[in-house]
Design an enzyme around this catalytic site. Structure first.
Site, PDB file in Angstrom:
ATOM      1  N   GLU A   1     104.018 -20.988 -14.514  1.00  0.00           N
ATOM      2  CA  GLU A   1     103.441 -22.003 -15.392  1.00  0.00           C
ATOM      3  C   GLU A   1     101.925 -21.889 -15.308  1.00  0.00           C
ATOM      4  O   GLU A   1     101.379 -21.815 -14.206  1.00  0.00           O
ATOM      5  CB  GLU A   1     103.873 -23.412 -14.985  1.00  0.00           C
ATOM      6  CG  GLU A   1     103.382 -24.443 -15.990  1.00  0.00           C
ATOM      7  CD  GLU A   1     103.794 -25.879 -15.636  1.00  0.00           C
ATOM      8  OE1 GLU A   1     104.465 -26.101 -14.628  1.00  0.00           O
ATOM      9  OE2 GLU A   1     103.405 -26.755 -16.395  1.00  0.00           O
TER      10      GLU A   1
ATOM     11  N   GLY B   1      99.554 -27.878  -6.264  1.00  0.00           N
ATOM     12  CA  GLY B   1     100.362 -28.518  -5.229  1.00  0.00           C
ATOM     13  C   GLY B   1     101.721 -27.855  -5.069  1.00  0.00           C
ATOM     14  O   GLY B   1     102.097 -27.450  -3.974  1.00  0.00           O
ATOM     15  N   ALA B   2     102.439 -27.737  -6.180  1.00  0.00           N
ATOM     16  CA  ALA B   2     103.785 -27.177  -6.114  1.00  0.00           C
ATOM     17  C   ALA B   2     104.278 -26.888  -7.521  1.00  0.00           C
ATOM     18  O   ALA B   2     103.634 -27.269  -8.499  1.00  0.00           O
ATOM     19  CB  ALA B   2     104.736 -28.154  -5.425  1.00  0.00           C
ATOM     20  N   MET B   3     105.437 -26.218  -7.605  1.00  0.00           N
ATOM     21  CA  MET B   3     105.948 -25.815  -8.915  1.00  0.00           C
ATOM     22  C   MET B   3     107.459 -25.961  -8.978  1.00  0.00           C
ATOM     23  O   MET B   3     108.184 -25.530  -8.089  1.00  0.00           O
ATOM     24  CB  MET B   3     105.522 -24.362  -9.185  1.00  0.00           C
ATOM     25  CG  MET B   3     106.020 -23.803 -10.498  1.00  0.00           C
ATOM     26  SD  MET B   3     105.314 -24.737 -11.897  1.00  0.00           S
ATOM     27  CE  MET B   3     106.635 -24.519 -13.094  1.00  0.00           C
ATOM     28  N   GLU B   4     107.910 -26.533 -10.103  1.00  0.00           N
ATOM     29  CA  GLU B   4     109.302 -26.951 -10.242  1.00  0.00           C
ATOM     30  C   GLU B   4     110.264 -25.882 -10.755  1.00  0.00           C
ATOM     31  O   GLU B   4     111.278 -26.220 -11.383  1.00  0.00           O
ATOM     32  CB  GLU B   4     109.339 -28.157 -11.186  1.00  0.00           C
ATOM     33  CG  GLU B   4     109.017 -27.844 -12.675  1.00  0.00           C
ATOM     34  CD  GLU B   4     107.560 -28.067 -13.079  1.00  0.00           C
ATOM     35  OE1 GLU B   4     106.687 -28.051 -12.183  1.00  0.00           O
ATOM     36  OE2 GLU B   4     107.299 -28.241 -14.281  1.00  0.00           O
ATOM     37  N   ASN B   5     110.031 -24.593 -10.499  1.00  0.00           N
ATOM     38  CA  ASN B   5     110.947 -23.543 -10.955  1.00  0.00           C
ATOM     39  C   ASN B   5     112.403 -23.953 -10.726  1.00  0.00           C
ATOM     40  O   ASN B   5     112.740 -24.459  -9.670  1.00  0.00           O
ATOM     41  CB  ASN B   5     110.697 -22.263 -10.159  1.00  0.00           C
ATOM     42  CG  ASN B   5     109.237 -21.992  -9.973  1.00  0.00           C
ATOM     43  OD1 ASN B   5     108.510 -21.838 -10.940  1.00  0.00           O
ATOM     44  ND2 ASN B   5     108.780 -21.984  -8.727  1.00  0.00           N
TER      45      ASN B   5
ATOM     46  N   HIS C   1     108.378 -35.360  -6.806  1.00  0.00           N
ATOM     47  CA  HIS C   1     107.836 -34.938  -8.102  1.00  0.00           C
ATOM     48  C   HIS C   1     108.535 -33.667  -8.604  1.00  0.00           C
ATOM     49  O   HIS C   1     109.061 -33.633  -9.727  1.00  0.00           O
ATOM     50  CB  HIS C   1     106.327 -34.713  -7.959  1.00  0.00           C
ATOM     51  CG  HIS C   1     105.648 -34.276  -9.210  1.00  0.00           C
ATOM     52  ND1 HIS C   1     104.893 -35.125  -9.986  1.00  0.00           N
ATOM     53  CD2 HIS C   1     105.606 -33.070  -9.842  1.00  0.00           C
ATOM     54  CE1 HIS C   1     104.421 -34.462 -11.022  1.00  0.00           C
ATOM     55  NE2 HIS C   1     104.839 -33.217 -10.957  1.00  0.00           N
ATOM     56  N   GLU C   2     108.534 -32.640  -7.784  1.00  0.00           N
ATOM     57  CA  GLU C   2     109.104 -31.364  -8.246  1.00  0.00           C
ATOM     58  C   GLU C   2     110.606 -31.506  -8.476  1.00  0.00           C
ATOM     59  O   GLU C   2     111.145 -30.963  -9.439  1.00  0.00           O
ATOM     60  CB  GLU C   2     108.814 -30.238  -7.259  1.00  0.00           C
ATOM     61  CG  GLU C   2     107.333 -30.040  -6.922  1.00  0.00           C
ATOM     62  CD  GLU C   2     106.406 -29.967  -8.127  1.00  0.00           C
ATOM     63  OE1 GLU C   2     106.839 -29.496  -9.191  1.00  0.00           O
ATOM     64  OE2 GLU C   2     105.234 -30.397  -8.005  1.00  0.00           O
TER      65      GLU C   2
ATOM     66  N   GLU D   1     104.644 -34.110 -17.316  1.00  0.00           N
ATOM     67  CA  GLU D   1     103.842 -34.431 -16.127  1.00  0.00           C
ATOM     68  C   GLU D   1     103.570 -35.934 -15.976  1.00  0.00           C
ATOM     69  O   GLU D   1     103.723 -36.484 -14.896  1.00  0.00           O
ATOM     70  CB  GLU D   1     102.535 -33.636 -16.121  1.00  0.00           C
ATOM     71  CG  GLU D   1     102.730 -32.119 -15.979  1.00  0.00           C
ATOM     72  CD  GLU D   1     103.516 -31.704 -14.734  1.00  0.00           C
ATOM     73  OE1 GLU D   1     103.702 -32.536 -13.824  1.00  0.00           O
ATOM     74  OE2 GLU D   1     103.975 -30.539 -14.696  1.00  0.00           O
TER      75      GLU D   1
HETATM   76  N1  ARG Z   1     104.121 -28.041 -13.026  1.00  0.00           N
HETATM   77  C1  ARG Z   1     103.436 -28.092 -11.768  1.00  0.00           C
HETATM   78  C2  ARG Z   1     103.516 -29.541 -11.291  1.00  0.00           C
HETATM   79  O1  ARG Z   1     104.504 -29.975 -10.848  1.00  0.00           O
HETATM   80  C3  ARG Z   1     102.035 -27.625 -11.817  1.00  0.00           C
HETATM   81  C4  ARG Z   1     101.814 -26.231 -12.282  1.00  0.00           C
HETATM   82  C5  ARG Z   1     100.397 -25.943 -12.486  1.00  0.00           C
HETATM   83  N2  ARG Z   1     100.137 -24.617 -12.955  1.00  0.00           N
HETATM   84  C6  ARG Z   1      98.952 -24.213 -13.435  1.00  0.00           C
HETATM   85  N3  ARG Z   1      98.816 -22.999 -13.763  1.00  0.00           N
HETATM   86  N4  ARG Z   1      97.933 -24.982 -13.586  1.00  0.00           N
HETATM   87  O2  ARG Z   1     102.694 -30.341 -11.481  1.00  0.00           O
HETATM   88 ZN    ZN Z   2     104.547 -31.728 -12.326  1.00  0.00          ZN
END
Ligand code: ARG
Ligand code: ZN
Length: 890
Positions: A123, A263-267, A299-300, A322
């Site tokens: 993302e 912070g983190a990513m929701e893959n 959150h994730e 978000e």
């Molecule tokens: N979707 C992620 C979250 O939980 C953030 C990803 C951010 N990625 C980026 N390239 N800015 O908030």
């Molecule tokens: Zn998010």
């Protein structure tokens, strides 16, 4: 490269759909082979047959269409790296082979290496750095993945979904195959490979099924995963309970990495986390870290529905997932706290963050609505406006529709859009339909930037026993938006009698009184409400619990603020009254300082302070947050021209005087707040620790020598990081030379633990007094250039040292001699070569240049101009600096 602006209005649906993707990886640090097989079919509603496959920094090996390798003349390679295949009018099978170099990838987008482990971040537009693909969120496909890798370097091979096959290969290689049962857009793809260990558990879901939960980390971190796993279980159970949303996977994995921009990513099924948002033990994480970890895990996880099952049509809709997910995360965290003051403490923290960061963003050159109309680089729009203000907008809906109505709306939204991509209108329509409400005016929150002011006028009429509240709204201009239409503002009020009791509220048109608080709905520019049966002049409590992301303008007398700080039964507003009083006091002291007169504490503030400090009926957590002095950013927000040096001088003098004048009281409060000797991050104990740290700071500021010894002793003997770090910070910010010895001791003890060395960086970067005459900018520069444990490629290192300094140490960064800005220029340019998301984030520290004293402002302007004049800036940095220079908002 010239940056092109992308506009929301230009959205066009995809020309083609992808039904399935099969990816095969041969992992190698410098030469990873990617082989992808795509089944692609034209979109029936297409207006054009040309298929665009996005690609960045890829080495193409071959393209095979329906079994035939394409000739170089049969496709177009665009200057930006994309490939165009013309005239694709029927279903095709495409096989693409390409090579990537994870080791050379310092942007941390796409596939990269973190301490020898392979990680991905896709993302928003990272997938195009892995292979050629229509990399946009409105295209969802079924993914299968095969990973081949040498067994010794990569014993663990993970991707989204379920593990369907694994086995041995020649030459000590092995492989795994993964199948994700849910179609997804490319930004949710993930791959992790390396030497990792996991903590796991089978967790019972409400629907009777069991899910395998795993937290994957580097082997030495396995002992820091218990809290994360517990938090994940709580998050799963909460979403079932509160919104009826269940985990749809047999397996849910979280991976920690030290090298992560966000912070983190929701893959899907394979969340990847910055290690600071997942790893915790009492020795390496503070109370705040524990709370943050629980929130980010929530959150994730919550994205699995709000983000993954229902995703965004295009990146302009980012707040759709978000804002909503931050709101869900905040509600989760609050529900875990239970009692109402603990919830209020959480609310106060969230709102302070919003005021410090988002209000400043809204008042500067990067101001944008929660759904922007255009961008040059989407990565610049993962902002506190999209996230935190977005969450406030969702919260207003819950306030207007009620908890049940909101839940109905969310259920309808998910029913209507499950498995597809949606827009913010889709969400609002579901909310409106499920509640039979017209929300058309409410959509202005999505299109207008800026923080609205609501001016309040009140009039009590003794003879008719009526009390009139008149609200009028005004939103200052923001870049590209000079005139704003009225917002739909839920404005929660209560009225207090002189005994401090809320009075029953009855509007003129009503037949009897109902309740003691009321949400007024302001939809016009101005509107009045008349309450009847008001027999004495009341004191109003306004915009309770921060019912809208606005600034309330009301001329409270200091006496009224003292009253509210003691009596308001809305804990948020009670703390807010205290904050207003402290701001009043600090602003007076700032003027004293600038006039060169003695700085004196406002007597009303002093009284309110004393009475709250000694109030036995309120919890330590609430007391600590309500008494904590406003941040320098918050103080600056309220000033027409910012002089960080006077702000700091005023705060220092205030602390010193409070510490001296109330030393006995404070010592007593300190002793009364001994936390349970067995550490637990629970809110009650954390509150006691916060209260103690607050006392400590004042005592030491007031010149109490014993407290210095005590602080040192705590640093040296306490087992939990919260107390140790608070003690060390207080010493570092004192004049005591002990700080050098203790900082050195900390370094020796912490150097091999990234979580801790980052804290060590921040302590120094945010130090409020020079170190041995040495300005903090020199301390920071020295660490950047000479400390072997600092790595500019690691975002956490940069954030905790360089960004912490430029963003949070206002008085030292904005030195009138300009050395802070010189350092900023060097760092921004250096980091831009490494990771543009990091450099543009750092660049934003100069957003507010127009608001500083003329000397600082001039220097900031030239620093920005210098950066802008440099060749080959990233699109990220160019957009941020360009907007800072061009957009006049003041
Ligand atoms: N979707 C992620 C979250 O939980 C953030 C990803 C951010 N990625 C980026 N390239 N800015 O908030
Ligand atoms: Zn998010």
């Amino acid at each position: 490269m010239a940056s092109a602006t992308v506009y929301r209005k230009d959205y066009i649906p995809p020309t083609h759909w992808v039904d399935s993707v099969h990816l095969e990886f041969d992992l190698h640090p410098q030469q990873t082979h990617v082989h992808s097989t795509l089944i692609i079919r034209p979109n029936e509603d297409r207006i054009n047959n040309d298929l665009v496959l996005n690609g960045r920094d890829l080495e193409l090996v071959r393209i095979v269409m329906d079994g035939r390798e394409l000739d170089r003349t049969e496709y177009t390679l665009m200057p930006n790296g994309d490939i165009v295949l013309r005239g694709i009018t029927k279903e095709i099978k495409l096989e693409i082979e390409n090579i990537i170099n994870p080791q050379a990838n310092t942007s941390l987008m796409g596939l990269y290496l973190s301490k020898g482990n392979f990680m991905t971040q896709c993302e928003a537009e990272g997938f195009r750095r892995i292979t050629y693909y229509p990399d946009r969120p409105d295209i969802s496909a079924k993914f299968t993945v095969r990973i081949n890798a040498p067994k010794s370097v990569c014993p663990v091979l993970l991707s989204n979904g379920n593990l369907v096959e694994e086995g041995e290969l020649d030459g000590n290689w092995h492989y795994t195959c993964w199948e994700d049962p849910f179609p997804k857009p490319s930004y949710l793809f993930a791959l992790v490979a390396g030497n990792l260990k996991c903590r796991e558990e089978k967790f019972q879901l409400k629907n009777g099924k069991k899910a395998l939960l795993q937290i994957w980390v580097e082997p030495q971190n396995l002992d820091k995963t218990e809290f994360a796993l517990e938090s994940l279980k709580r998050a799963i159970a909460w979403d079932e309970e509160r919104f009826g949303l269940e985990l749809d996977l047999e397996r849910f994995m979280i991976v920690a990495t030290d090298d992560f921009t966000m912070g983190a990513m929701e893959n899907k099924g394979l969340n990847i986390f910055n290690s600071r948002c997942v790893l915790a033990t009492p020795e390496v994480a503070t109370d705040r870290d524990f709370a943050r970890i629980e929130s980010v895990i929530g959150h994730e996880y919550f994205h699995n529905w709000t983000g993954n099952r229902v995703t965004c049509r295009d990146w302009f809709q980012l707040t759709l997932k978000e804002g909503l997910t931050v709101f869900r995360e905040q509600e989760f965290a609050a529900d875990m706290l239970g009692d109402s003051t603990a919830r209020a403490v959480k609310r106060i923290e969230d709102v302070r963050y919003l005021r410090d960061r988002q209000f400043t963003e809204d008042a500067g050159p990067m101001a944008h609505p929660i759904r922007p109309e255009s961008y040059e680089e989407i990565n610049n729009f993962y902002t506190t406006t999209v996230y935190e203000k977005g969450a406030e907008v969702i919260r207003m809906l819950q306030t207007l529709l009620g908890k049940d109505g909101f839940k109905r709306g969310l259920e309808q939204y998910i029913r209507d859009h499950d498995g597809s991509s949606a827009t913010c209108e889709d969400f609002l329509n579901a909310m409106a339909e499920a509640n039979m409400r017209n929300l058309s005016q409410f959509t202005r929150w999505y299109s207008q930037a800026g923080t609205p002011h609501v001016r309040v006028r009140t009039h009590w009429d003794e003879r008719s026993a009526t009390y009139t509240i008149t609200l009028s709204q005004f939103c200052p201009p923001t870049p590209g938006q000079t005139k704003k239409e009225p917002f739909f503002i839920p404005f929660d009020v209560a009225l207090f009698n002189s005994k401090g009791k809320p009075i029953a509220l009855q509007l003129q048109a009503e037949t009897n009184a109902k309740g003691t608080s009321r949400v007024l709905e302001l939809t016009d520019e101005e509107h009045s409400w008349v309450f009847v049966g008001v027999k004495e002049k009341p004191i109003p409590s306004l915009a309770r619990n921060f019912s809208a992301p606005i600034i309330v303008d009301y001329n409270y007398s200091p006496e009224e603020l003292v009253f509210l700080s003691q009596c308001d039964n809305d804990a948020f507003n009670r703390a807010h009254a205290m904050e207003e009083l402290s701001l009043l006091c600090i602003n007076e002291m700032v003027s004293d300082y600038e006039r060169g007169t003695r700085m004196v504490i406002n007597p009303h503030y002093r009284n309110a302070f004393e009475s709250m400090l000694t109030d036995k009926s309120i919890s330590p957590a609430f007391k600590a947050i309500a008494l904590t002095l406003p941040s320098e950013t918050r103080i600056a927000e309220a000033q027409p021209m910012i002089n960080p040096i006077s702000i700091r001088a005023a705060i220092r003098s205030l602390r010193e005087q409070l510490g001296r004048q109330f030393s006995h009281l404070i010592m007593r409060v300190f002793d009364d707040n001994a936390p349970n000797p067995v550490y637990s991050p629970n809110a009650a104990d954390a509150g006691k620790r916060a209260m103690r740290a607050f006392c400590f700071e004042l005592l030491l500021a007031g010149g109490n020598a014993k407290s210095l010894l005590r602080a040192r002793q705590i640093f040296e003997t306490s087992k939990n990081l919260t107390e140790r770090l608070d003690a060390l910070r207080i010493i570092v910010n004192s004049a005591s030379p002990t700080k050098f010895t203790l900082l050195e001791a900390a370094e020796t003890e912490w150097r091999n633990e990234p979580l801790l060395i980052n804290k060590w960086f921040t302590l120094q970067a945010t130090a409020t007094v020079p170190m041995d005459e040495c300005p903090i900018v020199d301390v920071v520069q020295n660490l950047v250039e000479r400390y072997p444990g600092y790595n500019a490629h690691n975002p956490n290192n940069v954030y905790s040292l360089v960004l912490a300094f430029c963003q949070n140490n206002l008085a030292e960064f904005h030195r009138p001699d300009g050395v802070g800005y010189k350092f900023w220029v060097e760092q921004v340019l250096k980091l831009d070569r490494i990771n543009p998301q990091v450099s543009s984030r750092l660049a934003r520290c100069l957003d507010g240049w127009r608001r500083y004293t003329p000397e600082c402002s001039k220097l900031m302007f030239s620093a920005l101009k210098y950066v802008y004049s440099q060749p080959n800036l990233s699109t990220d940095l160019k957009e941020v600096v360009g907007k800072a220079l061009n957009n006049a908002t003041h």
